[in-house]
Design an enzyme around this catalytic site. Structure first.
Site, PDB file in Angstrom:
ATOM      1  N   LYS A  78       0.762  -1.261  -0.170  1.00  0.00           N
ATOM      2  CA  LYS A  78       0.034   0.008   0.084  1.00  0.00           C
ATOM      3  C   LYS A  78       0.934   1.168   0.030  1.00  0.00           C
ATOM      4  O   LYS A  78       0.566   2.240  -0.790  1.00  0.00           O
ATOM      5  CB  LYS A  78      -0.857   0.266   1.204  1.00  0.00           C
ATOM      6  N   ARG A  79       2.227   1.331   0.602  1.00  0.00           N
ATOM      7  CA  ARG A  79       2.906   2.235   0.610  1.00  0.00           C
ATOM      8  C   ARG A  79       3.236   2.728  -0.613  1.00  0.00           C
ATOM      9  O   ARG A  79       3.733   4.068  -1.053  1.00  0.00           O
ATOM     10  CB  ARG A  79       4.168   1.783   1.306  1.00  0.00           C
TER      11      ARG A  79
END
Ligand code: GLU
Length: 465
Positions: free
Chosen positions: A239-240
């Site tokens: 997600k980063r």
């Protein structure tokens, strides 16, 4: 051999870029070989699977255009079938009941660790015929103890596993529920999958699955394990790195064909070609050309490809996504011809359909105010009077087209000895509220006579107070 591929997501999370690429490669391979693409939802992990994730997977695949020919099949609907195969393996002597308790298994593990060994089930029930009354057994697959399993992986080449490294896998737990690797095997067999194309995090499952398929007398499919997609920093995509759900790319205004084009190039190439239509991908893609090193995600390249696809698509292709984005902004745009004109006028100025919609809201909403900086720069009472005068000339125009509008505005400017921009900017400000729009003639043509004249009159009224 007829080609049958499958995409088998576990609905424990959203469909993300990595999953979509796996689906794409399977889909392309099936489409390119007159084969079938099967969708199977691996939802046996009842605690982690959710309805929302299932829906999101289906919606994501639909948006991307990766339509399936069979399915979706849900593993939770196939428990009777798995039970039947468990019974078959037991009857054939390829599986056995293991009455080890949890405590016993933990002790086995602790002892092995203490001896510095790799923890594994030691096969203590493998050859026993007795049972423990009152204890519900787990069922284990009788993995061959000798020899090796060779996976001829299309991407990774020859990968060798020793059977001695593989312990006897539980295929049904003591509560009767089938386990993950076993369900995959039964499904790949029943669905007659010819090519298993999946992430290489599954490569280690493959020898066990092959052994089970052989025990069942099933044909072993061709395997192709795809390398991971990494973030730009070399770490696993998360997600980063913006590894969000596939539908978020839709929401952000990407075209599915651009996203697919981007994904196909992650690990696959055809010379140095970068831009592929979906038809070209189908024609040219071959799983044998997939590279085994991990590919890094690059958002800038995706944005560039999206713009390329926006520029080269037939304008009519962008009408539906533009309408959808406008709707998200509360605009109900139903005139397809007008939307197509907007696409033509705006696509050079936007990287995404979302941006195009944001830049085009003014076509549907008269300005509520005028950009103050631009007002100070471009509008004086004298200019307002000129705008009123050109409005009158425009009102007389019988042919409301960009060339005719251009002739009026530029003729008026020439007569007044004004650079065209000196007149175009206040007109633009009057109709859009700001100074960014396509060329003024195109802008007014798309806006239409009624809206143009009304907005010009309203602005002059405000500006002259
Ligand atoms: N359900 C697995 C996953 O989502 C894929 C299994 C397979 O393709 O064999 O990772």
């Amino acid at each position: 051999m007829s080609v049958r591929t499958r995409f088998a997501p576990s609905p424990t999370g959203f469909l993300h870029i990595g999953g979509l690429r796996t689906a794409l490669f399977s889909w392309l391979y099936a489409r390119g070989h007159a084969g079938k693409f099967i969708l199977r939802i691996e939802d046996t992990d009842l605690e982690r699977s959710t309805e929302a994730a299932i829906q999101q997977i289906l919606d994501g695949l639909e948006w991307a255009g990766l339509e399936h020919d069979e399915g979706p099949f849900f593993q939770t609907k196939r428990f009777d079938r798995y039970q039947e195969v468990v019974e078959y393996l037991l009857a054939q002597g390829h599986a056995y009941r293991c009455y080890c308790t949890k405590e016993e298994l933990e002790q086995m593990r602790a002892e092995q660790v203490a001896r510095g060994e790799k923890p594994r089930y030691d096969g203590r029930w493998r050859d026993r015929c007795d049972s423990l009354p009152g204890v519900a057994p787990a069922i284990r697959f009788k993995n061959p103890q000798e020899g090796e399993v060779i996976v001829h992986d299309v991407v990774h080449g020859r990968v060798l596993f020793q059977n001695s490294e593989l312990d006897d896998l539980i295929i049904a737990r003591s509560d009767g529920s089938p386990t993950y690797n076993f369900c995959v095997v039964v499904d790949d067999m029943d669905m007659q999958i010819s090519h298993v194309i999946r992430g290489d995090d599954h490569l280690n499952n493959t020898p066990r699955q092959m052994n089970m398929l052989r025990a069942l007398g099933a044909k072993v499919p061709v395997y192709a394990h795809l390398p991971m997609i990494l973030g730009s920093d070399g770490a696993k995509l998360s997600k980063r790195h913006g590894a969000v759900s596939v539908l978020q790319y839709r929401d952000e205004g990407f075209l599915p064909e651009a996203l697919l084009n981007y994904l196909v190039r992650l690990g696959w190439s055809h010379g140095d070609q970068e831009i592929f239509s979906t038809e070209e991908m189908i024609r040219l893609f071959d799983i044998a050309d997939v590279n085994k090193s991990a590919a890094a995600f690059n958002g800038e390249k995706l944005a560039w490809l999206n713009q390329q696809h926006m520029m080269h698509a037939p304008a009519a292709r962008l009408v539906a996504p533009l309408r959808w984005q406008l709707e998200r902004n509360g605009v109900d745009a139903h005139d397809d011809a007008q939307l197509e004109q907007i696409v033509v006028a705006q696509r050079e100025r936007a990287k995404t359909i979302k941006e195009m919609a944001a830049n085009s809201l003014f076509f549907f909403r008269p300005p509520e105010s005028y950009d103050t900086k631009a007002l100070a720069k471009h509008v004086t009472p004298a200019v307002s009077v000129l705008v009123a005068a050109v409005t009158e000339e425009l009102a007389m125009l019988s042919d409301w087209t960009a060339p005719a509008i251009h002739a009026v505005v530029s003729g008026f400017a020439a007569r007044e000895n004004l650079a065209l921009g000196k007149l175009a900017q206040p007109i633009r400000l009057a109709v859009c509220g700001g100074t960014v729009s396509p060329p003024i003639d195109a802008t007014l043509a798309i806006l239409g006579r009624g809206q143009t004249l009304a907005r010009l009159a309203a602005a002059v009224a405000v500006w002259l107070g």
